[in-house]
Design an enzyme around this catalytic site. Structure first.
Site, mmCIF file in Angstrom:
data_model
loop_
_atom_site.group_PDB
_atom_site.id
_atom_site.type_symbol
_atom_site.label_atom_id
_atom_site.label_comp_id
_atom_site.label_asym_id
_atom_site.label_seq_id
_atom_site.Cartn_x
_atom_site.Cartn_y
_atom_site.Cartn_z
ATOM 1 N N TYR A 23 24.555 -109.124 1.728
ATOM 2 C CA TYR A 23 24.184 -107.853 2.357
ATOM 3 C C TYR A 23 24.740 -106.637 1.619
ATOM 4 O O TYR A 23 24.441 -105.504 1.995
ATOM 5 C CB TYR A 23 24.681 -107.837 3.804
ATOM 6 N N HIS A 60 21.445 -101.425 5.637
ATOM 7 C CA HIS A 60 22.196 -101.634 6.881
ATOM 8 C C HIS A 60 23.708 -101.578 6.655
ATOM 9 O O HIS A 60 24.468 -101.576 7.628
ATOM 10 C CB HIS A 60 21.809 -102.994 7.473
ATOM 11 N N TYR A 83 29.425 -109.439 11.854
ATOM 12 C CA TYR A 83 28.008 -109.150 11.688
ATOM 13 C C TYR A 83 27.638 -107.970 12.599
ATOM 14 O O TYR A 83 28.234 -107.748 13.649
ATOM 15 C CB TYR A 83 27.110 -110.363 11.934
ATOM 16 N N ASN A 104 25.353 -106.947 14.727
ATOM 17 C CA ASN A 104 24.982 -106.948 16.140
ATOM 18 C C ASN A 104 26.140 -107.269 17.081
ATOM 19 O O ASN A 104 26.006 -107.120 18.301
ATOM 20 C CB ASN A 104 23.838 -107.934 16.386
#
Length: 214
Positions: free
Chosen positions: A30, A35, A80, A82
């Site tokens: 990532y 994000h 992470y 969320n």
């Protein structure tokens, strides 16, 4: 370092400590994606102030140091995106400090920033998790980092996990440096004055870049 922080933080006349938390996803997969600009903001600020991000605390990569005489705590939750609140909530509770949080925002053009004293989650799942773990409290400052919106019919989830192209990368790198300056202003001038000054500058930038391709 902790003893030195303790002596300086809790002196009667010591400046107020600040807790800065950037949201993102852990792992090389990532790194550099849209994000993860919250992580990048923390890294840029830490590097500019010589604060090592070398410890783990409350499921986060963590660093602490000073900007001038102001104690600063920096964190990148590793839960992470969320589940960001699972790290952010315990961190704020442990240090008994108000949260100041950085996150990506698809409603702002790429590279445009906004500094606010409070607000909702705007369908940002990381921010939604943070608010949930603050028992619904939305009254904490946040730095919104514009990443642009998905082109055409592109799935927003795919867009968020996409790396920046060269033009967008240049805008984000510029924005990160502007964010560092805004955070330093925040530490020394307080939220109200720094947000007013910074957001006025970013409003002009917004008008300049909103129709430019990325």
């Amino acid at each position: 370092m902790f003893n030195r922080l303790s002596r300086r933080c809790f002196c009667t006349l010591a400046p107020r400590p600040w807790l800065f938390v950037g949201l993102g996803n852990p792992g090389d997969k990532y790194k550099g994606t849209r994000h993860n600009v919250g992580f990048e903001m923390i890294d840029a600020f830490a590097e500019s102030q010589g604060i090592p991000m070398s410890t783990a605390h409350s499921k986060a990569i963590f660093g602490k140091g000073f900007v001038g005489e102001v104690p600063v705590f920096l964190a990148k939750p590793q839960t992470y995106m969320n589940l960001s609140g699972e790290s952010t909530g315990p961190l704020a509770a442990y240090y008994k400090l108000p949260l100041n949080q950085f996150h990506d925002d698809m409603t702002l053009p790429c590279g445009v920033l906004r500094l606010h004293d409070k607000g909702g989650h705007g369908c940002h799942k990381g921010l939604k998790s943070v608010i949930y773990h603050f028992r619904g409290n939305r009254e904490f400052p946040r730095l919104r980092i514009g990443i642009g919106s998905p082109p055409g019919q592109m799935d927003p989830k795919a867009f968020l996990l996409q790396k920046f192209n060269l033009t967008a990368r240049q805008r984000i790198d510029e924005a990160l440096q502007e964010g560092v300056d805004a955070l330093k202003l925040l530490l020394f001038k307080g939220l109200a004055e720094s947000a007013k000054r910074f957001n006025k500058e970013q409003k002009y930038k917004h008008l300049r870049v909103q129709n430019l391709p990325v």
